[in-house]
Scaffold this active site. Structure first.
Site, PDB file in Angstrom:
ATOM      1  N   CYS A  65      33.537  44.022  52.703  1.00 61.31           N
ATOM      2  CA  CYS A  65      34.677  43.416  52.796  1.00 61.31           C
ATOM      3  C   CYS A  65      35.420  44.292  53.891  1.00 61.31           C
ATOM      4  CB  CYS A  65      34.996  43.014  51.423  1.00 61.31           C
ATOM      5  SG  CYS A  65      36.960  42.649  51.487  1.00 61.31           S
ATOM      6  N   CYS A  68      39.131  44.927  52.368  1.00 66.29           N
ATOM      7  CA  CYS A  68      38.965  45.993  51.345  1.00 66.29           C
ATOM      8  C   CYS A  68      39.159  47.389  52.044  1.00 66.29           C
ATOM      9  CB  CYS A  68      37.780  45.931  50.588  1.00 66.29           C
ATOM     10  SG  CYS A  68      37.565  44.438  49.795  1.00 66.29           S
TER      11      CYS A  68
END
Length: 169
Positions: A65, A68
């Site tokens: 991700c 993230c």
């Protein structure tokens, strides 16, 4: 400053009506579903209930991700700045291989709790549909806001919500 506070209030009110998910619903102002997951650091079981009395930013993430990667340094900064006020970041990794998570954490070392959530039912319990997905949980254990995704432009909003919840404590 007053207009900023009014904007935050409006965003919170607007967001409240949009935060009921399908599947096993997590509903704003209801108790956050409790869980027990193993720590990525030492494999010890940790429950959400252990953090009752603190404001929790429950963050679901994965090594692949990209947002993230942007959020972790900011979350570490918030943890450091507000931990003494009763704030905790609790992250739940959803990678199918724990090594991917530990490799990610070597690249992005941060000072908050990391739990292994793959194949535990936690993503279904919280109806995770996007990465990252975060749940603001107040000191009484109630879900107060659900936040999906992360961009640098979200930082002020996240910090304002956090400060509001800490002020209620």
């Amino acid at each position: 400053m007053k207009s900023f506070k009014q904007l935050i209030s409006l965003l919170l009110i607007t967001h409240l009506g949009l935060c009921v998910h399908n599947a096993q619903a997590v509903v704003i102002n209801d108790d956050a579903p409790n869980f027990t997951l193993n720590s990525l650091q030492d494999q010890q079981p940790i429950t959400l209930a252990q953090f009752k009395g603190k404001v929790v930013y429950l963050d679901f993430w994965a090594s692949w991700c990209h947002p993230c990667r942007q959020s972790f340094p900011f979350l570490a900064q918030l943890q450091q700045q507000y931990q003494q006020d009763g704030f905790e970041v609790v992250s739940v990794n959803l990678d199918n291989n724990p090594k991917l998570a530990t490799d990610f954490l070597k690249q992005f070392p941060v000072n908050f709790t990391h739990l292994q959530g793959f194949d535990t039912g936690i993503s279904e319990k919280y109806a995770i549909e996007a990465m990252p997905s975060a749940f603001f949980i107040d000191a009484k254990g109630r879900v107060r806001l659900i936040h999906k995704g992360f961009k640098a432009s979200h930082k002020k909003f996240i910090k304002a919500v956090l400060e509001k919840l800490l002020a209620e404590n």
